[in-house]
Design an enzyme around this catalytic site. Sequence first.
Site, short mmCIF file in Angstrom:
data_model
loop_
_atom_site.label_atom_id
_atom_site.label_comp_id
_atom_site.label_asym_id
_atom_site.label_seq_id
_atom_site.Cartn_x
_atom_site.Cartn_y
_atom_site.Cartn_z
N ASP A 71 0.82 -1.22 0.00
CA ASP A 71 0.00 0.00 0.00
C ASP A 71 0.85 1.27 0.00
O ASP A 71 0.35 2.35 -0.29
CB ASP A 71 -0.93 0.02 1.22
CG ASP A 71 -2.02 -1.04 1.10
OD1 ASP A 71 -2.28 -1.52 -0.01
OD2 ASP A 71 -2.62 -1.38 2.15
N ARG A 99 -2.35 0.72 -10.11
CA ARG A 99 -1.50 1.77 -9.49
C ARG A 99 -0.16 1.92 -10.21
O ARG A 99 0.46 2.97 -10.11
CB ARG A 99 -1.30 1.47 -8.01
CG ARG A 99 -2.56 1.71 -7.21
CD ARG A 99 -2.42 1.43 -5.72
NE ARG A 99 -3.67 1.81 -5.05
CZ ARG A 99 -4.02 1.40 -3.85
NH1 ARG A 99 -3.24 0.59 -3.16
NH2 ARG A 99 -5.17 1.79 -3.31
C1 S3P Z 1 -5.42 -5.44 3.51
C2 S3P Z 1 -4.58 -6.24 2.79
C3 S3P Z 1 -3.88 -5.79 1.57
C4 S3P Z 1 -3.91 -4.28 1.43
C5 S3P Z 1 -5.26 -3.69 1.72
C6 S3P Z 1 -5.71 -4.04 3.12
C7 S3P Z 1 -6.07 -5.99 4.72
O1 S3P Z 1 -4.54 -6.36 0.44
O2 S3P Z 1 -3.48 -3.90 0.15
O3 S3P Z 1 -5.21 -2.28 1.60
O4 S3P Z 1 -6.63 -5.21 5.52
O5 S3P Z 1 -6.02 -7.21 4.89
P1 S3P Z 1 -4.18 -7.82 -0.12
O6 S3P Z 1 -4.55 -8.81 0.90
O7 S3P Z 1 -5.00 -7.96 -1.37
O8 S3P Z 1 -2.71 -7.78 -0.41
#
Ligand code: S3P
Length: 418
Positions: A306, A337
């Site tokens: 992120d 992104r």
């Molecule tokens: C998150 C996991 C991440 C992240 C998202 C929030 C979470 O995604 O990019 O903003 O709260 O578990 P991914 O599990 O798809 O990597």
Amino acid sequence: MIATVRSARRLEGAITVPGDKSISHRALILGAVASGESRVRGLSAGADVQSTASCLGALGVEIDGSIVRGRGMGGLRASSGPLDCGNSGTTMRLLAGLLAAQGFSSELIGDESLSRRPMDRVVGPLKQMGANAAWPPLRVGGGTGLHGIEYHPPVPSAQVKSAVLLAGLYAEGKTSVIETVKTRDHTELMLEAMGATVTVDGLTVELERTASLAPLDIDVPGDFSAAAFWLVAAGIVSESKVKLVGVGVNPTRTALADLLTTAGFHLARSKPRFEAREPVADLHVRPAGDLRPLRIDGGMAAEMIDELPVLAVAATQIAGTSVISGAGELRMKESDRVAAMEAGLNAMGADVVAQADGWIIKGPRRLEGARVDSVGDHRVAMALAVAALIADGKTEIEGAECVEISYPAFFDHLEYLA
Ligand code: S3P
């Protein structure tokens, strides 16, 4: 909305970033099936967490300010219509796990961006557990009992791990998830704090079926992923001095801070403390000294997924060639992104070349104000706003209202610090 951001001479002051989005979703979802009232103070005020709260409301859960009235493991009721997850992948994937184990069927829908994002990554393991699950459209639940599995996610994802664990709370036998990279572990920590039998051994998380969860009492720490914008901004705007109060510093979230420190940024921590097993500290940032180019590959990219858009902004100011790779997942987020940051930064005069799984960025480049497009993605909008702080003149960011998703006060904080 078009946000106009002007070049800043310095950033100075102390701010409290919003409550952690990942922890907020989990506190609402696990609080919803706890036995009794949870107290969750400092929830993220962003639209994503609001999506989780309104889906839970449709499932019969009362959420009143910081109080979540848990209905017990078996107390959710079927929603009368589809559950609208808005823009939030975390809402959709985590609820899919929880709802796959319920005796009623649920349909989960989302906005245009979320409707394009892959959900087969949760449907696959949930089906292996014996759940009814199909996509698209995403429908889960309404079958008979689930059984535990040993799951090896093909792509590192805390959302997928959490979906399997949430379903595993209801599954016969043991459920384990074995990762290749340790993704954020808030679900495991919270389940432990609520009395579930969960064991973590390196990259393996194992969970037993759970009859009841104790309610939570938590002050949600500040969101490190929101703090990341100021860590970079105060590091590249000369003469800055910024303090970020009460930020979550769970090591599964802070890889960016370690990388920035190695690259030459001046970051410090004070007042370390814990909140419901989550480490918290105040962070202090001053401008960086001589910076070394960045090199990021697969595992590292997953740990700071992120934060990569704002890291790309930092790379434009570092002498030499920075290579950010292993981040193909960036193309599957609220927007592509990789493409959005390449377009925005190059419009401002940067030298960014998109690759299939990241960017090659040559620096340093003097940035110029331009009209750029957030493509409706909150992290792109905020990363471009950070770039605008070091760009000559003014930058106009289209679609900037999307910061509401995770950080509604972002532009107020920017004005205050600048
Ligand atoms: C998150 C996991 C991440 C992240 C998202 C929030 C979470 O995604 O990019 O903003 O709260 O578990 P991914 O599990 O798809 O990597």
